[in-house]
Write a protein that holds these residues in place. Structure first.
Motif, short mmCIF file in Angstrom:
data_model
loop_
_atom_site.label_atom_id
_atom_site.label_comp_id
_atom_site.label_asym_id
_atom_site.label_seq_id
_atom_site.Cartn_x
_atom_site.Cartn_y
_atom_site.Cartn_z
N PHE A 85 0.82 -1.20 0.00
CA PHE A 85 0.00 0.00 0.00
C PHE A 85 0.86 1.26 0.00
CE2 PHE A 85 -2.02 3.42 2.43
CZ PHE A 85 -3.16 3.64 1.67
N ASP A 86 1.88 1.31 0.89
CA ASP A 86 2.72 2.50 0.95
C ASP A 86 3.50 2.72 -0.34
OD1 ASP A 86 1.94 3.31 3.44
OD2 ASP A 86 3.66 2.47 4.50
N ILE A 87 3.86 1.63 -1.02
CA ILE A 87 4.60 1.76 -2.28
C ILE A 87 3.68 2.30 -3.37
CG2 ILE A 87 5.99 0.56 -3.99
CD1 ILE A 87 7.15 0.73 -1.08
N GLU A 88 2.45 1.81 -3.42
CA GLU A 88 1.50 2.35 -4.40
C GLU A 88 1.22 3.82 -4.12
OE1 GLU A 88 -2.95 1.69 -6.34
OE2 GLU A 88 -2.16 0.18 -4.93
N LEU A 89 1.12 4.17 -2.83
CA LEU A 89 0.89 5.58 -2.47
C LEU A 89 2.07 6.45 -2.92
CD1 LEU A 89 -0.73 7.77 -1.04
CD2 LEU A 89 0.35 7.06 1.11
N ALA A 90 3.29 5.97 -2.70
CA ALA A 90 4.48 6.72 -3.13
C ALA A 90 4.49 6.88 -4.64
CB ALA A 90 5.75 6.01 -2.67
N ASN A 91 4.15 5.82 -5.36
CA ASN A 91 4.11 5.89 -6.82
C ASN A 91 3.09 6.90 -7.31
OD1 ASN A 91 6.04 3.89 -6.90
ND2 ASN A 91 4.63 2.25 -7.44
N TYR A 92 1.93 6.91 -6.68
CA TYR A 92 0.86 7.83 -7.08
C TYR A 92 1.30 9.28 -6.87
CZ TYR A 92 -3.78 9.95 -7.41
OH TYR A 92 -4.86 10.72 -7.78
N ILE A 93 1.86 9.58 -5.69
CA ILE A 93 2.29 10.94 -5.41
C ILE A 93 3.42 11.36 -6.35
CG2 ILE A 93 3.40 12.42 -3.68
CD1 ILE A 93 1.91 10.78 -1.53
#
Length: 282
Positions: A85-93
């Motif tokens: 989840f945190d990796i997808e969030l970082a990618n999105y930002i």
């Protein structure tokens, strides 16, 4: 995934999406090399970001994380791809801001010191913005809330804090769970605290009887207890919900832009959709 998974940001409804099967396109090229997540440098001006150790402009930011905390961040496959989840969030930002970053996978208890020493530009690793940490680093808006749990063996009645008297309890170094147990020892001197660098090591110690219980964030506990009938988890109701935020070096110019994207995600419902993909009951 267990049916009780939910975020305080929303009430999660069932979706047929399994986070363990999600494969992000930005794979780790080697278990010994950092993950490079590349996006076109458009909306974000890298000249505004400082390098960790100098004042020179930086074109690739460094993100710190600790990949033993599924489903927030963990490795899969023979090449050790980092997902969560945190990796997808970082990618999105990163995509929204048009920036490029690479991941430094280090022990969780080293993240705050690395930020304080400006060796990292930001850290995304289910970090709780405690008052003590706020004195050392800056934080974004809270993006997730959950609760801590006690994990114990099925053959032992350890369900609440009061059951920990005279027991050995595992915690991960540098976490708020470690601080909670340190405070609990003041009222329960027969309790023994055992510290671990990695959550996986702690759970294994619990399974083989080296510790009597472990304190872990609820969603992470579900991942480690799934398909392991010898382990049980019990929510800790004596403590308030745990909050997670992105951490930055003090005075980082990134905080404002990251907060803008986080607020847009929350307002538009994008954050809710991302949470559903990773934490909806299966």
């Amino acid at each position: 995934m267990a049916a009780q998974r939910k975020s305080a940001l929303l009430n999660v409804s069932p979706l047929n999406v399994s986070p363990l099967n999600v494969s992000l396109s930005n794979a780790l090229l080697s278990g010994l090399l950092p993950l490079l997540v590349l996006f076109p440098l458009s909306a974000f001006n890298p000249a505004q970001a400082q390098t960790p150790n100098s004042q020179a402009p930086r074109t690739t930011l460094v993100m710190g994380t600790a990949t033993d905390y599924p489903p927030f961040q963990y490795r899969i496959g023979s090449e050790g791809e980092i997902v969560g989840f945190d990796i997808e969030l970082a990618n999105y930002i990163a995509k929204k801001l048009g920036l490029t970053y690479q991941i430094q996978d280090i022990d969780f208890n080293q993240l705050i010191p690395a930020l304080a020493g400006r060796k990292l530009d930001f850290a995304l690793a289910a970090i709780t913005p405690t008052p003590e940490r706020r004195q050392i680093v800056d934080f974004s808006l809270v993006y997730f809330q959950s609760r801590d749990t006690i994990i114990s063996r099925s053959d032992r009645e350890i369900k609440q804090f009061r059951d920990l008297a005279g027991r050995s309890v595992g915690v991960q170094l540098g976490t708020i769970q470690e601080r909670q147990i340190e405070e609990l020892i003041q009222r329960m001197p027969t309790l023994k605290i055992v510290r671990f660098r990695r959550v996986g090591e702690m759970v294994q110690a619990l399974r083989i009887g080296q510790v009597d219980a472990a304190i872990v964030e609820a969603i992470v506990a579900e991942t480690y207890t799934e398909n392991r009938p010898e382990l049980k988890m019990y929510p800790i109701t004596e403590k308030p919900a745990t909050e997670f935020a992105i951490a930055f070096p003090k005075g980082s110019v990134l905080v404002k832009d990251f907060n803008r994207i986080l607020q847009e995600m929350i307002s538009s419902g994008e954050m809710e959709l991302m949470i559903r993909r990773w934490f909806a009951p299966q």
